[in-house]
Scaffold this motif. Structure first.
Motif, mmCIF file in Angstrom:
data_model
loop_
_atom_site.group_PDB
_atom_site.id
_atom_site.type_symbol
_atom_site.label_atom_id
_atom_site.label_comp_id
_atom_site.label_asym_id
_atom_site.label_seq_id
_atom_site.Cartn_x
_atom_site.Cartn_y
_atom_site.Cartn_z
ATOM 1 N N SER A 82 0.862 -1.192 0.000
ATOM 2 C CA SER A 82 0.000 0.000 0.000
ATOM 3 C C SER A 82 0.890 1.232 0.000
ATOM 4 C CB SER A 82 -0.905 0.012 1.247
ATOM 5 O OG SER A 82 -0.135 0.288 2.397
ATOM 6 N N GLY A 83 0.277 2.399 -0.205
ATOM 7 C CA GLY A 83 1.043 3.641 -0.122
ATOM 8 C C GLY A 83 1.585 3.848 1.280
ATOM 9 N N MET A 84 0.769 3.592 2.296
ATOM 10 C CA MET A 84 1.258 3.724 3.675
ATOM 11 C C MET A 84 2.367 2.719 3.951
ATOM 12 S SD MET A 84 -0.145 6.320 4.923
ATOM 13 C CE MET A 84 0.438 6.242 6.609
ATOM 14 N N ILE A 87 5.350 4.653 2.742
ATOM 15 C CA ILE A 87 5.693 5.868 3.497
ATOM 16 C C ILE A 87 6.281 5.530 4.873
ATOM 17 C CG2 ILE A 87 4.666 7.875 4.675
ATOM 18 C CD1 ILE A 87 2.579 7.877 2.295
ATOM 19 N N TYR A 108 -1.796 13.913 3.163
ATOM 20 C CA TYR A 108 -2.813 12.867 3.335
ATOM 21 C C TYR A 108 -3.019 12.578 4.837
ATOM 22 C CZ TYR A 108 -4.600 8.150 3.663
ATOM 23 O OH TYR A 108 -5.315 7.039 4.028
ATOM 24 N N GLU A 151 4.147 16.532 -0.097
ATOM 25 C CA GLU A 151 3.509 15.965 -1.288
ATOM 26 C C GLU A 151 3.720 16.969 -2.417
ATOM 27 O OE1 GLU A 151 -0.500 15.177 0.102
ATOM 28 O OE2 GLU A 151 0.217 13.571 1.416
ATOM 29 N N ASN A 155 -2.677 16.744 -0.678
ATOM 30 C CA ASN A 155 -3.994 16.184 -0.442
ATOM 31 C C ASN A 155 -4.552 16.812 0.837
ATOM 32 O OD1 ASN A 155 -6.224 14.574 -0.138
ATOM 33 N ND2 ASN A 155 -5.120 12.656 0.077
ATOM 34 N N ASP A 180 6.026 12.743 -1.752
ATOM 35 C CA ASP A 180 4.927 11.864 -2.154
ATOM 36 C C ASP A 180 4.334 12.462 -3.439
ATOM 37 O OD1 ASP A 180 2.390 10.745 -2.510
ATOM 38 O OD2 ASP A 180 2.018 10.539 -0.364
ATOM 39 N N THR A 182 1.948 11.113 -5.394
ATOM 40 C CA THR A 182 0.729 10.374 -5.746
ATOM 41 C C THR A 182 -0.228 11.172 -6.635
ATOM 42 O OG1 THR A 182 0.864 9.145 -3.674
ATOM 43 C CG2 THR A 182 -1.291 9.214 -4.727
ATOM 44 N N PHE A 183 -0.338 12.501 -6.383
ATOM 45 C CA PHE A 183 -1.304 13.315 -7.122
ATOM 46 C C PHE A 183 -0.809 13.735 -8.501
ATOM 47 C CE2 PHE A 183 -4.671 15.295 -4.131
ATOM 48 C CZ PHE A 183 -4.783 14.120 -3.420
ATOM 49 N N SER A 201 1.428 6.316 -3.750
ATOM 50 C CA SER A 201 0.390 5.325 -3.517
ATOM 51 C C SER A 201 -0.026 4.874 -4.912
ATOM 52 C CB SER A 201 -0.791 5.956 -2.770
ATOM 53 O OG SER A 201 -1.906 5.090 -2.885
ATOM 54 N N THR A 203 -2.247 2.896 -5.553
ATOM 55 C CA THR A 203 -3.697 2.744 -5.467
ATOM 56 C C THR A 203 -4.446 3.732 -6.371
ATOM 57 O OG1 THR A 203 -3.214 2.372 -3.108
ATOM 58 C CG2 THR A 203 -5.527 2.658 -3.719
ATOM 59 N N LYS A 204 -3.823 4.865 -6.667
ATOM 60 C CA LYS A 204 -4.511 5.990 -7.286
ATOM 61 C C LYS A 204 -4.306 5.977 -8.806
ATOM 62 C CE LYS A 204 -5.353 6.500 -3.052
ATOM 63 N NZ LYS A 204 -4.437 7.018 -2.077
ATOM 64 N N GLY A 214 -1.649 -0.248 -3.261
ATOM 65 C CA GLY A 214 -0.253 -0.552 -3.562
ATOM 66 C C GLY A 214 0.592 0.687 -3.363
ATOM 67 N N LEU A 339 -8.750 8.261 -5.385
ATOM 68 C CA LEU A 339 -8.594 9.080 -6.583
ATOM 69 C C LEU A 339 -7.941 8.271 -7.698
ATOM 70 C CD1 LEU A 339 -5.283 10.778 -6.137
ATOM 71 C CD2 LEU A 339 -6.641 10.705 -4.075
HETATM 72 C C1 LIG Z 1 -1.210 11.540 -1.258
HETATM 73 C C2 LIG Z 1 -1.404 10.184 -0.647
HETATM 74 N N1 LIG Z 1 -0.348 9.513 -0.189
HETATM 75 C C3 LIG Z 1 -0.491 8.289 0.368
HETATM 76 C C4 LIG Z 1 -1.720 7.688 0.505
HETATM 77 C C5 LIG Z 1 -1.821 6.338 1.162
HETATM 78 O O1 LIG Z 1 -1.890 5.346 0.212
HETATM 79 P P1 LIG Z 1 -2.605 3.924 0.442
HETATM 80 O O2 LIG Z 1 -4.039 4.187 0.726
HETATM 81 O O3 LIG Z 1 -2.331 3.198 -0.830
HETATM 82 O O4 LIG Z 1 -1.925 3.288 1.615
HETATM 83 C C6 LIG Z 1 -2.844 8.345 0.028
HETATM 84 C C7 LIG Z 1 -4.174 7.701 0.159
HETATM 85 O O5 LIG Z 1 -5.197 8.300 0.025
HETATM 86 C C8 LIG Z 1 -2.688 9.629 -0.566
HETATM 87 O O6 LIG Z 1 -3.742 10.315 -1.033
#
Ligand SMILES: Cc1ncc(COP(=O)(O)O)c(C=O)c1O
Length: 404
Positions: A82-84, A87, A108, A151, A155, A180, A182-183, A201, A203-204, A214, A339
């Motif tokens: 996962s993203g967490m 991190i 986040y 980030e 977020n 980060d 992710t966005f 992350s 996941t997005k 992921g 997202l």
């Molecule tokens: C910017 C950002 N970083 C990290 C995460 C965490 O990722 P994950 O939900 O895949 O653990 C999120 C989740 O919403 C996020 O928006």
């Protein structure tokens, strides 16, 4: 030559075991050795190309990791469940008891909760600052500061970090700049701007199908080796490993990321311009009214646009909830967190993804009750989408109330 993340992904050629056009999936948790000596060497980290146990690494995870490293222009990468799961090991690897982190205050909610509530248990303290004010960032640095965390696009407030300037600060004070991204995948390449470690992350946007979580850490080989070290590597020991089957499916989705990001960005820019013209308080990095529009422009790989995320403020949480419910009924998207999906997703961050942040701090950072975060989908006809959205807002008297 100009850095082009999508070309780097395009140029990766992986063959499957039987000449397949996709790499074979490693469907094993453990691996055999023909000699006991090689097994020992692998434990010691001295046997390149040998696999030991899939929590450490697996061929499928390496394929995905190498593709993401190519995208970010780092030496290598380590994928996680996962993203967490990306991190938290990075921060625990970089910091020990007594160390200090400086983090953007708009991040986040889960990352915020980790830094605010969890790492203090290990005597790791974090100062949360407005990352767009470099003088505040510099003033917060102490002799024990080890990490600067932000980030690229935050977020949920969509603040933009000036990564080049933050990297200069990090160099000056010998800190690790962790970003980060992710966005803003493809649009911004933080490592190319001086970041030491880039996290996503998956996941997005990168996976884009909202069918899994992921994560990934993109960094130097030396740092990734540390994370995976069998004796004291946070990724190895905390065990947030991605499953090989999932790594293979995320890799296939990564191959279309460039097309998706262009469409997400195109659609988000269209809606942002229309909402702003309607008099709604709209935040989108592509609008010239965004305080960091120029900074984003200077950093970006232009062809991928300003990303798929925007926010509007409709005045109150009740109005926000009514609008989101109506938009869902009209099949414009889903009232859901997360997202990067092909359909539009909307949520009110104050009561969802950022609810870990106390109300007074939300107010201080400008996270208002009526804020709706949109992850704009891949709609083929965004004009049609906008027309229906506008009708929803008129039905609920939102345009009038926002303009009053
Ligand atoms: C910017 C950002 N970083 C990290 C995460 C965490 O990722 P994950 O939900 O895949 O653990 C999120 C989740 O919403 C996020 O928006």
């Amino acid at each position: 030559m100009k850095f082009n993340p999508a070309n780097n992904i395009q140029d990766l050629q992986y063959f499957g075991e039987f000449g397949g056009v996709n790499p074979s999936i490693s469907d094993s948790s453990t691996y055999t050795f023909l000699s006991a000596k090689t097994m020992f060497d692998t434990f010691e980290g001295n046997a390149d190309g040998c696999y030991l146990y899939s929590r450490h690494t697996s061929p499928s995870n390496l394929y995905l990791g190498e593709a993401l490293a190519a995208m970010e222009g780092t030496e290598t990468a380590n994928v996680s469940a996962s993203g967490m799961g990306a991190i938290t090991p990075v921060l625990l690897q970089l910091c020990k008891s007594g160390d200090h982190i400086i983090s953007s205050r708009t991040i986040y909610g889960g990352t915020y909760a980790f830094l605010k509530n969890f790492t203090p248990r290990f005597n790791i303290e974090t100062s949360f600052v407005d990352i767009t004010k470099l003088e505040l960032v510099e003033a917060a640095i102490t002799p024990t500061t080890k990490v600067l965390y932000c980030e690229a696009v935050s977020n949920p407030l969509l603040e933009v970090a000036n990564i080049t300037a933050l990297a200069e600060l990090a160099n000056k004070y010998n800190l690790q700049l962790v970003v980060d991204n992710t966005f803003s995948p493809l649009s911004i390449s933080p490592a190319k701007l001086g970041a030491d470690i880039v996290i996503h992350s998956l996941t997005k946007f990168i996976n884009g199908a909202s069918d899994t979580v992921g994560g990934v850490v993109c960094a130097s080989q030396a740092f990734i080796d540390q994370l995976r070290n069998v004796n004291d590597g946070a990724s190895m020991l905390l065990g947030s490993t991605m499953d090989s089957l999932r790594a293979a499916s995320v890799l296939k989705n990564l191959r279309t990321l460039h097309i998706r990001m262009k469409q997400h960005s195109y659609n988000a820019m269209y809606l942002a311009k229309m909402f702003e013209a309607d008099g709604l308080k709209t935040v989108y990095p592509g609008l010239t009214s965004h305080p960091s529009h120029e900074i984003f422009k200077n950093m970006m790989n232009a062809e991928y646009g300003f990303g798929g995320m925007l926010t509007i403020d409709v005045g109150s949480i009740d109005k926000a909830n009514d609008l989101m419910e109506l938009m869902q009924q009209k099949n414009l998207g889903y009232l859901a967190v997360s997202l990067g999906f092909y359909k539009t997703l909307f949520s009110a961050p104050g009561t969802s993804t950022s609810s870990e942040i106390p109300e007074e701090e939300q107010a201080a950072m400008g996270l208002t009750d009526g804020l709706i975060r949109f992850s704009v989908g891949l709609d083929n006809d965004i004009q049609r989408t906008y027309t229906i959205m506008r009708a929803c807002m008129e039905e609920l008297n939102i345009l009038e109330s926002a303009m009053a």
